[in-house]
Design a protein around this motif. Structure first.
Motif, PDB file in Angstrom:
ATOM      1  N   TRP A 198       0.828  -1.212   0.000  1.00 14.77           N
ATOM      2  CA  TRP A 198       0.000   0.000   0.000  1.00 14.77           C
ATOM      3  C   TRP A 198       0.862   1.262   0.000  1.00 14.77           C
ATOM      4  CZ3 TRP A 198      -3.226  -2.499   4.398  1.00 14.77           C
ATOM      5  CH2 TRP A 198      -4.189  -3.362   3.842  1.00 14.77           C
ATOM      6  N   MET A 216      -0.205   3.095  -3.335  1.00 13.03           N
ATOM      7  CA  MET A 216      -1.402   3.908  -3.132  1.00 13.03           C
ATOM      8  C   MET A 216      -1.245   5.377  -3.513  1.00 13.03           C
ATOM      9  SD  MET A 216      -4.075   2.309  -2.567  1.00 13.03           S
ATOM     10  CE  MET A 216      -4.771   0.789  -1.933  1.00 13.03           C
ATOM     11  N   VAL A 232      -2.113   5.578  -7.050  1.00 12.85           N
ATOM     12  CA  VAL A 232      -3.529   5.236  -7.239  1.00 12.85           C
ATOM     13  C   VAL A 232      -4.404   6.435  -6.907  1.00 12.85           C
ATOM     14  CG1 VAL A 232      -5.436   3.826  -6.344  1.00 12.85           C
ATOM     15  CG2 VAL A 232      -3.225   2.760  -6.834  1.00 12.85           C
ATOM     16  N   VAL A 233      -4.093   7.106  -5.796  1.00 17.82           N
ATOM     17  CA  VAL A 233      -4.887   8.254  -5.355  1.00 17.82           C
ATOM     18  C   VAL A 233      -4.873   9.360  -6.405  1.00 17.82           C
ATOM     19  CG1 VAL A 233      -4.968  10.143  -3.678  1.00 17.82           C
ATOM     20  CG2 VAL A 233      -4.700   7.775  -2.895  1.00 17.82           C
ATOM     21  N   GLN A 271      -7.315   8.528  -9.071  1.00 20.19           N
ATOM     22  CA  GLN A 271      -8.711   8.470  -8.635  1.00 20.19           C
ATOM     23  C   GLN A 271      -9.353   9.850  -8.562  1.00 20.19           C
ATOM     24  OE1 GLN A 271      -8.124   6.247  -4.957  1.00 20.19           O
ATOM     25  NE2 GLN A 271      -9.151   4.463  -5.839  1.00 20.19           N
ATOM     26  N   ASP A 281     -13.022   6.075  -1.276  1.00 19.46           N
ATOM     27  CA  ASP A 281     -11.836   5.385  -1.792  1.00 19.46           C
ATOM     28  C   ASP A 281     -10.578   6.242  -1.671  1.00 19.46           C
ATOM     29  OD1 ASP A 281     -13.616   3.386  -2.436  1.00 19.46           O
ATOM     30  OD2 ASP A 281     -12.886   3.121  -4.493  1.00 19.46           O
ATOM     31  N   ARG A 291      -9.548   6.639   2.117  1.00 20.86           N
ATOM     32  CA  ARG A 291      -8.972   5.382   2.613  1.00 20.86           C
ATOM     33  C   ARG A 291      -7.596   5.124   2.018  1.00 20.86           C
ATOM     34  NH1 ARG A 291     -11.392   0.309  -0.114  1.00 20.86           N
ATOM     35  NH2 ARG A 291     -10.150   1.335  -1.733  1.00 20.86           N
ATOM     36  N   ASN A 292      -7.444   5.354   0.734  1.00 22.97           N
ATOM     37  CA  ASN A 292      -6.182   5.026   0.075  1.00 22.97           C
ATOM     38  C   ASN A 292      -5.050   5.973   0.464  1.00 22.97           C
ATOM     39  OD1 ASN A 292      -7.493   2.894  -1.108  1.00 22.97           O
ATOM     40  ND2 ASN A 292      -7.782   3.907  -3.086  1.00 22.97           N
ATOM     41  N   GLY A 321      -1.667   4.583   2.095  1.00 26.67           N
ATOM     42  CA  GLY A 321      -0.395   4.989   1.509  1.00 26.67           C
ATOM     43  C   GLY A 321       0.534   5.646   2.497  1.00 26.67           C
TER      44      GLY A 321
END
Length: 302
Positions: free
Chosen positions: A106, A110, A113-114, A117, A260, A263-264, A268
């Motif tokens: 993570w 992450m 990813v964030v 998103q 999401d 949380r991410n 991270g």
């Protein structure tokens, strides 16, 4: 088992070496080093989690104890426990190591990813809060359930005016986090066991008198070692700006875009989420229930 521990140690050492090379460029997410330190500490057996059973601890001093079936169960998979219980003792040491490995992953992935998103909106601010003990007071979303969406929204609109009016009158009981919120939780159980429950209301001071027709849930700043209430009054708070529709889109998400992303970011940064025992979330209506929510609270362990 010895080969599993050796493989994990080798993996961590190699990853740490590569990340150290990347560190001067800023490409390495700093929390990953703490995640690796924690993982290595568990692999060494020097500082085992206090919840690990004696059988697992003993394995590090005398590996021949692995000949005993009970020890193998504790190490590899654990014994069957109450549904929804998420403790190392129940699920076994191997699963504990898998969680440590996941934390490293993570922290690695992450942050990127964030970034992807946040399509059509962005995070304006993100911080961790530790409040004193407090009490959520509100009404159950199930009260508004209707045959049609139109009827649901009409019932909710009328009821939330009463909720806001009633809570506004409790001026001496303000908590310091005085926004309207939609509060969600699973009563300290896993999502596969207990569906989510939603409540509309506000966080007030601890022991605030509960108005007639309202429900309440208590929060404490100190951890109470049992699933469910009281929850922890520690949380991440993310505020957002941009397209409201994008912010509230839930297609292909676990709990909506704001859920999401919040949380991410937490994952991270290597911060713990107390799922399922003390897990809760909340959408925050910074401008009151009349306007869409643009902030999100997510329970954490600090």
């Amino acid at each position: 088992m010895q080969s599993i521990l050796a493989r994990f140690k080798q993996q961590n050492a190699r990853l740490r070496m590569y990340l150290k090379e990347l560190e001067p460029s800023g490409a390495a997410n700093a929390p990953v080093f703490k995640a690796l330190d924690d993982f290595d500490r568990e692999l060494s057996g020097v500082h085992l989690d206090a919840r690990l059973p004696q059988e697992v601890t003993g394995m590090f001093t005398d590996f021949t104890t692995m000949r005993e079936r009970n020890v193998r169960e504790q190490v590899a998979g654990g014994k069957t426990g109450p549904t929804g219980t998420d403790s190392v003792e129940i699920f076994g040491y191997i699963n504990h190591l898998k969680n440590c490995d996941a934390q490293v992953q993570w922290c690695l992935f992450m942050p990127d990813v964030v970034k992807h998103q946040q399509a059509g909106f962005k995070v304006d601010d993100f911080d961790y809060k530790q409040m004193p003990s407090m009490r959520f007071i509100g009404v159950d979303d199930s009260l508004f359930q209707s045959d049609t969406d139109e009827e649901y929204y009409e019932k909710k609109k009328a009821s939330l005016k009463n909720v806001t009016s009633t809570l506004n009158a409790l001026t001496e009981y303000k908590s310091g986090f005085d926004h309207d919120v939609w509060f969600g939780h699973h009563f300290g159980r896993g999502v596969e066991v207990e569906p989510g429950h939603g409540f509309w209301g506000r966080f007030m001071k601890a022991d605030t008198p509960v108005p007639e027709g309202f429900m309440h849930f208590d929060f404490t700043s100190e951890y109470v070692d049992k699933p469910g209430l009281p929850y922890l009054s520690k949380f991440a708070l993310a505020t957002f700006s941009g397209g409201i529709d994008a912010m509230h889109d839930d297609e292909g998400t676990d709990g909506g875009r704001m859920y999401d992303v919040t949380r991410n970011i937490i994952l991270g940064q290597g911060v713990g989420i107390p799922y399922p025992d003390k897990y809760w979330i909340a959408e925050v209506f910074l401008d009151g229930f009349d306007k869409p929510s643009t902030a999100y609270m997510f329970s954490v362990v600090l």
